[in-house]
Write an enzyme that holds these catalytic residues in place. Structure first.
Site, mmCIF file in Angstrom:
data_model
loop_
_atom_site.group_PDB
_atom_site.id
_atom_site.type_symbol
_atom_site.label_atom_id
_atom_site.label_comp_id
_atom_site.label_asym_id
_atom_site.label_seq_id
_atom_site.Cartn_x
_atom_site.Cartn_y
_atom_site.Cartn_z
ATOM 1 N N ARG A 53 0.854 -1.185 0.000
ATOM 2 C CA ARG A 53 0.000 0.000 0.000
ATOM 3 C C ARG A 53 0.898 1.245 0.000
ATOM 4 O O ARG A 53 2.110 1.146 0.103
ATOM 5 C CB ARG A 53 -0.943 -0.019 1.216
ATOM 6 C CG ARG A 53 -0.172 -0.384 2.478
ATOM 7 C CD ARG A 53 -0.605 0.282 3.707
ATOM 8 N NE ARG A 53 -0.524 1.706 3.632
ATOM 9 C CZ ARG A 53 0.607 2.415 3.796
ATOM 10 N NH1 ARG A 53 1.782 1.823 4.001
ATOM 11 N NH2 ARG A 53 0.592 3.733 3.729
ATOM 12 N N GLY A 54 0.238 2.426 -0.077
ATOM 13 C CA GLY A 54 1.007 3.660 -0.206
ATOM 14 C C GLY A 54 1.186 3.942 -1.688
ATOM 15 O O GLY A 54 1.488 3.018 -2.466
ATOM 16 N N GLN A 206 -2.971 3.187 9.878
ATOM 17 C CA GLN A 206 -1.623 3.073 9.292
ATOM 18 C C GLN A 206 -0.592 3.866 10.087
ATOM 19 O O GLN A 206 0.593 3.538 10.063
ATOM 20 C CB GLN A 206 -1.617 3.583 7.839
ATOM 21 C CG GLN A 206 -2.332 2.690 6.841
ATOM 22 C CD GLN A 206 -3.750 3.162 6.609
ATOM 23 O OE1 GLN A 206 -4.407 3.656 7.523
ATOM 24 N NE2 GLN A 206 -4.252 3.005 5.402
ATOM 25 N N ASP A 247 -1.527 11.038 -2.387
ATOM 26 C CA ASP A 247 -1.887 10.000 -3.352
ATOM 27 C C ASP A 247 -2.073 10.580 -4.742
ATOM 28 O O ASP A 247 -1.957 9.877 -5.739
ATOM 29 C CB ASP A 247 -3.157 9.283 -2.897
ATOM 30 C CG ASP A 247 -2.836 8.417 -1.695
ATOM 31 O OD1 ASP A 247 -2.816 8.947 -0.568
ATOM 32 O OD2 ASP A 247 -2.526 7.230 -1.899
ATOM 33 N N ASN A 257 -5.078 12.998 -0.190
ATOM 34 C CA ASN A 257 -4.303 12.113 0.699
ATOM 35 C C ASN A 257 -5.275 11.434 1.656
ATOM 36 O O ASN A 257 -6.491 11.656 1.609
ATOM 37 C CB ASN A 257 -3.233 12.928 1.445
ATOM 38 C CG ASN A 257 -2.228 12.034 2.159
ATOM 39 O OD1 ASN A 257 -1.725 11.068 1.604
ATOM 40 N ND2 ASN A 257 -1.956 12.315 3.427
HETATM 41 O O1 MRU Z 1 -4.681 3.625 1.808
HETATM 42 P P1 MRU Z 1 -3.189 3.696 1.869
HETATM 43 O O2 MRU Z 1 -2.594 3.141 3.108
HETATM 44 O O3 MRU Z 1 -2.548 3.161 0.611
HETATM 45 O O4 MRU Z 1 -2.929 5.274 1.890
HETATM 46 C C1 MRU Z 1 -1.642 5.789 1.928
HETATM 47 C C2 MRU Z 1 -1.625 7.262 2.063
HETATM 48 O O5 MRU Z 1 -2.638 7.921 2.108
HETATM 49 C C3 MRU Z 1 -0.294 7.906 2.067
HETATM 50 O O6 MRU Z 1 -0.301 9.068 2.837
HETATM 51 C C4 MRU Z 1 0.035 8.283 0.628
HETATM 52 O O7 MRU Z 1 -0.074 7.169 -0.205
HETATM 53 C C5 MRU Z 1 1.369 8.862 0.496
HETATM 54 S S1 MRU Z 1 2.565 7.605 0.619
HETATM 55 C C6 MRU Z 1 4.085 8.109 0.293
#
Ligand code: MRU
Length: 366
Positions: A53-54, A206, A247, A257
């Protein structure tokens, strides 16, 4: 990243290009487990279930999904089909569509027989680029933190610079280094007195489960706070800067985000706390307007239940509310550009007005 004194990345492949290995993030912080992904379908499951994820990491995972698909069948139709299926896994982070599109552009003009080896090479190149971009973000952000340290007067270990972050935008959200956490790691490594307020980041937590885990592995002082606490700390003068990841960032500087980022930006604005977004260039969507960004809605169970360790040490999943309770669970929100102090990119720190010039110079580099 160093885990138990061993260097790791979040994703890598074997020398014979038969499989991809990932760190399973659904098992953290309780267990450190890696998985061997041997098929296209397995990679789609890993992305959808958030084992990976991320935004930057799902981009690279998407590229490897295409490499696995090309190993299985390198035809035109299979390439198009597997690209569409991969992009559909998670709609909000632009990195996934960006990476898959790049794979398609690279592979489609080639003969089918040439596609598998090129696909592995291109996915590995993207992983490498992500590491370089994040390392550069760390160095540019370090300078910003040094300036802020000077601004708020010299701090000591007992009274460090306090940075608040939301969700996980660290090692685990990227191939390595992280985006929002890269400057923090660089500052800590440079012996700067720094402490991180970590938003727990409901519903999936997270912050509490991943950001706290990786900051602890690196020895960075940090404290987890509930998502409702940041504004109060800002009013008390206990937050010197906010740094988050993204994101998807629009060319107008609006920032999509993790849900809750917008509230932190509002509180920062009201309390004159600088609010920075650490963003590698593949996360900037030069085409889209904020109101057209698709916000991913996730399963109600993420909100109605929590997972954690029982006193006996077993992993348990418990419900917090009546079974019939209606639930709305959007995973992301959009922070308007007017609340953002600046963007920490691999090319330097820019303000919203500087994004157009950044696009121009990136296109000329490419
Ligand atoms: O739903 P996720 O855990 O994939 O969301 C991640 C985020 O919102 C992070 O802040 C974003 O991807 C930036 S990661 C460098």
């Amino acid at each position: 990243m160093l885990i138990n004194q061993q260097p790791y990345r979040t994703i890598w492949h074997d020398a014979a290009e038969r499989y991809v290995e990932i760190i399973d993030q659904t098992r953290l912080p309780f267990e450190f487990v890696t998985h061997r992904i041997t098929s296209f379908d397995m990679m789609l499951v890993a992305i959808k279930s958030m084992q990976v994820r991320g935004a930057p990491l799902i981009g690279v995972a998407g590229a490897y999904a295409i490499a696995l698909a090309m190993k299985e069948a390198p035809s035109d139709s299979h390439l198009s089909q597997s690209a569409a299926l991969t992009i559909a896994c998670r709609p909000t982070a632009v990195n996934l569509a960006w990476a898959v599109q790049r794979m398609q552009n690279k592979l489609m003009p080639l003969a089918a027989t040439e596609r598998p080896s090129m696909a592995w090479r291109e996915a590995a190149a993207m992983a490498e680029e992500d590491v370089h971009q994040n390392r550069a973000i760390g160095q540019h952000g370090l300078k910003l933190l040094q300036d802020q340290l000077f601004e708020v007067k010299a701090r000591t270990a007992a009274n460090p610079l306090n940075v608040l972050t939301h969700c996980n935008a660290g090692w685990l959200a990227t191939v390595d280094y992280g985006t929002a956490l890269a400057p923090i790691y660089a500052a800590h490594d440079a012996d700067m007195p720094i402490h991180v307020w970590v938003d727990e980041t409901r519903p999936r937590n997270q912050g509490a489960s991943l950001t706290a885990w990786e900051l602890a592995r690196h020895g960075v002082p940090h404290t987890v706070i509930s998502d409702n606490t940041g504004g109060h700390l800002m009013q008390q003068g206990l937050v010197d800067m906010v740094i988050v990841g993204a994101d998807r960032v629009t060319r107008d500087g609006d920032v999509c985000n993790k849900i809750g980022t917008y509230l932190k930006a509002l509180a920062a604005y009201d309390n004159h706390v600088p609010f920075y977004v650490a963003v590698p260039s593949p996360t900037i969507d030069w085409q889209i307007r904020a109101d057209a960004i698709e916000i991913e809605h996730r399963q109600p169970e993420e909100l109605s239940c929590v997972s954690g360790l029982t006193p006996e040490g077993g992993l348990s999943h418990i419900r917090l509310m009546p079974a019939e309770t209606p639930i709305l669970n959007p995973a992301f929100d959009v922070t308007p550009a007017r609340l953002v102090s600046g963007f920490i990119t691999e090319h330097g720190v820019v303000q919203t007005a500087g994004l157009a010039a950044l696009e121009f110079s990136i296109r000329n580099i490419d």
